[in-house]
Design a protein around this motif. Structure first.
Motif, PDB file in Angstrom:
ATOM      1  N   ASP A  55       0.845  -1.195   0.000  1.00 37.76           N
ATOM      2  CA  ASP A  55       0.000   0.000   0.000  1.00 37.76           C
ATOM      3  C   ASP A  55       0.883   1.247   0.000  1.00 37.76           C
ATOM      4  OD1 ASP A  55       0.376   1.069   2.735  1.00 37.76           O
ATOM      5  OD2 ASP A  55      -0.838  -0.618   3.427  1.00 37.76           O
ATOM      6  N   SER A  56       0.282   2.391  -0.287  1.00 34.21           N
ATOM      7  CA  SER A  56       1.061   3.618  -0.469  1.00 34.21           C
ATOM      8  C   SER A  56       1.800   4.048   0.798  1.00 34.21           C
ATOM      9  CB  SER A  56       0.167   4.749  -0.982  1.00 34.21           C
ATOM     10  OG  SER A  56      -0.870   5.036  -0.059  1.00 34.21           O
ATOM     11  N   GLN A  57       1.237   3.792   1.981  1.00 28.13           N
ATOM     12  CA  GLN A  57       1.940   4.141   3.213  1.00 28.13           C
ATOM     13  C   GLN A  57       3.149   3.233   3.424  1.00 28.13           C
ATOM     14  OE1 GLN A  57      -0.430   4.878   6.709  1.00 28.13           O
ATOM     15  NE2 GLN A  57      -2.040   5.861   5.523  1.00 28.13           N
ATOM     16  N   GLU A  58       3.003   1.954   3.104  1.00 27.78           N
ATOM     17  CA  GLU A  58       4.157   1.051   3.179  1.00 27.78           C
ATOM     18  C   GLU A  58       5.249   1.503   2.209  1.00 27.78           C
ATOM     19  OE1 GLU A  58       1.931  -3.154   4.322  1.00 27.78           O
ATOM     20  OE2 GLU A  58       2.079  -2.576   2.210  1.00 27.78           O
ATOM     21  N   THR A  59       4.829   1.960   1.032  1.00 22.90           N
ATOM     22  CA  THR A  59       5.795   2.421   0.030  1.00 22.90           C
ATOM     23  C   THR A  59       6.627   3.569   0.563  1.00 22.90           C
ATOM     24  OG1 THR A  59       4.421   1.736  -1.841  1.00 22.90           O
ATOM     25  CG2 THR A  59       6.072   3.429  -2.269  1.00 22.90           C
ATOM     26  N   ILE A  60       5.982   4.602   1.107  1.00 22.94           N
ATOM     27  CA  ILE A  60       6.744   5.777   1.520  1.00 22.94           C
ATOM     28  C   ILE A  60       7.648   5.466   2.714  1.00 22.94           C
ATOM     29  CG2 ILE A  60       4.996   6.877   3.006  1.00 22.94           C
ATOM     30  CD1 ILE A  60       7.439   8.614   0.533  1.00 22.94           C
ATOM     31  N   VAL A  61       7.197   4.631   3.616  1.00 29.79           N
ATOM     32  CA  VAL A  61       8.043   4.239   4.747  1.00 29.79           C
ATOM     33  C   VAL A  61       9.255   3.450   4.245  1.00 29.79           C
ATOM     34  CG1 VAL A  61       8.119   2.790   6.827  1.00 29.79           C
ATOM     35  CG2 VAL A  61       6.201   4.369   6.466  1.00 29.79           C
ATOM     36  N   ARG A  62       9.041   2.526   3.305  1.00 30.49           N
ATOM     37  CA  ARG A  62      10.147   1.746   2.730  1.00 30.49           C
ATOM     38  C   ARG A  62      11.127   2.652   1.994  1.00 30.49           C
ATOM     39  NH1 ARG A  62      10.838   0.618  -2.253  1.00 30.49           N
ATOM     40  NH2 ARG A  62       8.634   0.728  -2.840  1.00 30.49           N
ATOM     41  N   ALA A  72      10.359   6.719   8.947  1.00 32.86           N
ATOM     42  CA  ALA A  72       9.429   7.828   8.750  1.00 32.86           C
ATOM     43  C   ALA A  72       8.080   7.466   9.340  1.00 32.86           C
ATOM     44  CB  ALA A  72       9.283   8.130   7.266  1.00 32.86           C
ATOM     45  N   ARG A  73       7.387   8.487   9.812  1.00 36.19           N
ATOM     46  CA  ARG A  73       6.024   8.317  10.298  1.00 36.19           C
ATOM     47  C   ARG A  73       5.096   9.123   9.396  1.00 36.19           C
ATOM     48  NH1 ARG A  73       4.445  10.726  15.834  1.00 36.19           N
ATOM     49  NH2 ARG A  73       2.738  11.843  14.889  1.00 36.19           N
ATOM     50  N   TYR A  98       0.839  11.810  -2.018  1.00 36.58           N
ATOM     51  CA  TYR A  98       1.759  12.718  -1.343  1.00 36.58           C
ATOM     52  C   TYR A  98       1.378  12.804   0.132  1.00 36.58           C
ATOM     53  CZ  TYR A  98       3.275  14.034  -5.982  1.00 36.58           C
ATOM     54  OH  TYR A  98       3.783  14.002  -7.255  1.00 36.58           O
ATOM     55  N   TYR A  99       2.319  12.410   1.000  1.00 34.51           N
ATOM     56  CA  TYR A  99       2.079  12.358   2.433  1.00 34.51           C
ATOM     57  C   TYR A  99       2.928  13.376   3.179  1.00 34.51           C
ATOM     58  CZ  TYR A  99      -0.336   7.856   1.980  1.00 34.51           C
ATOM     59  OH  TYR A  99      -1.218   6.855   1.671  1.00 34.51           O
ATOM     60  N   LEU A 100       2.371  13.928   4.240  1.00 33.54           N
ATOM     61  CA  LEU A 100       3.143  14.700   5.198  1.00 33.54           C
ATOM     62  C   LEU A 100       3.819  13.685   6.106  1.00 33.54           C
ATOM     63  CD1 LEU A 100       3.919  17.443   6.408  1.00 33.54           C
ATOM     64  CD2 LEU A 100       1.866  17.269   7.847  1.00 33.54           C
ATOM     65  N   LEU A 101       5.142  13.801   6.264  1.00 38.87           N
ATOM     66  CA  LEU A 101       5.928  12.840   7.029  1.00 38.87           C
ATOM     67  C   LEU A 101       6.708  13.516   8.139  1.00 38.87           C
ATOM     68  CD1 LEU A 101       7.662  10.828   4.139  1.00 38.87           C
ATOM     69  CD2 LEU A 101       5.540  10.255   5.313  1.00 38.87           C
ATOM     70  N   SER A 102       7.045  12.736   9.141  1.00 37.81           N
ATOM     71  CA  SER A 102       8.041  13.151  10.126  1.00 37.81           C
ATOM     72  C   SER A 102       9.055  12.024  10.221  1.00 37.81           C
ATOM     73  CB  SER A 102       7.402  13.450  11.481  1.00 37.81           C
ATOM     74  OG  SER A 102       6.725  12.314  11.975  1.00 37.81           O
TER      75      SER A 102
END
Length: 168
Positions: A55-62, A72-73, A98-102
């Protein structure tokens, strides 16, 4: 998902190209982190292509772990974007999240210099850009809609259809 069956979501049928990209906005003291291929003349937000079964959240964390060597959170989804543009002889269609990350740990900061490099097929360099429309346009941050919206991020996710350099 098995590490041996990783397949990026990208369909290359030159002159047409489809890809599924996920990117993150990471801020520090009025700056946003950007990346570019060392030979490119434009910048983009850090991220990369989604893989089948991810999923897209897994993608950005990876992607942040692979490229920035940081955990990243995901804070929240900012935009889902159907982006149509021309790129190196392609008529491209990109589905973007596009996600806001910390970041869990501090990342090197400098107002003007490259702060990190990684080889991900090609050499990719990272730097902080002033998070203002003028600065992002001057550095050719792609897609361009980000510069227009950088100072007023949505409280909830927005869906955008963007056509840059494509005749309407």
């Amino acid at each position: 998902m098995s590490e041996t069956t990783r397949h990026m979501i990208r369909i290359d049928r030159k002159p047409q190209l489809f890809s599924f990209r996920v990117a993150g906005l990471i801020f520090h003291d009025g700056y946003v982190l950007a990346q570019r291929g060392a030979k490119d003349d434009y910048w983009a937000l850090p991220g990369g292509r989604a893989e089948i079964g991810e999923d897209s959240q897994e993608t950005i964390v990876r992607e942040m772990r692979e490229e920035l060597h940081r955990d990243a959170r995901v804070e929240r989804l900012l935009w889902t974007v159907e982006n149509f543009f021309s790129y190196e002889g392609y008529t491209a269609h990109e589905l973007g999240f596009y996600y806001l990350l910390s970041l869990a740990d501090a990342f090197p900061f400098h107002e003007e210099d490259i702060v990190h490099r990684v080889v991900d097929g090609v050499e990719v360099e990272f730097r902080w850009l002033k998070a203002t429309p003028t600065a992002l346009m001057a550095h050719r941050l792609k897609p361009q809609f980000i510069a227009d919206r950088i100072e007023r991020l949505p409280a909830t996710g927005e869906h955008l259809i963007v056509k840059e350099g494509i005749a309407a």
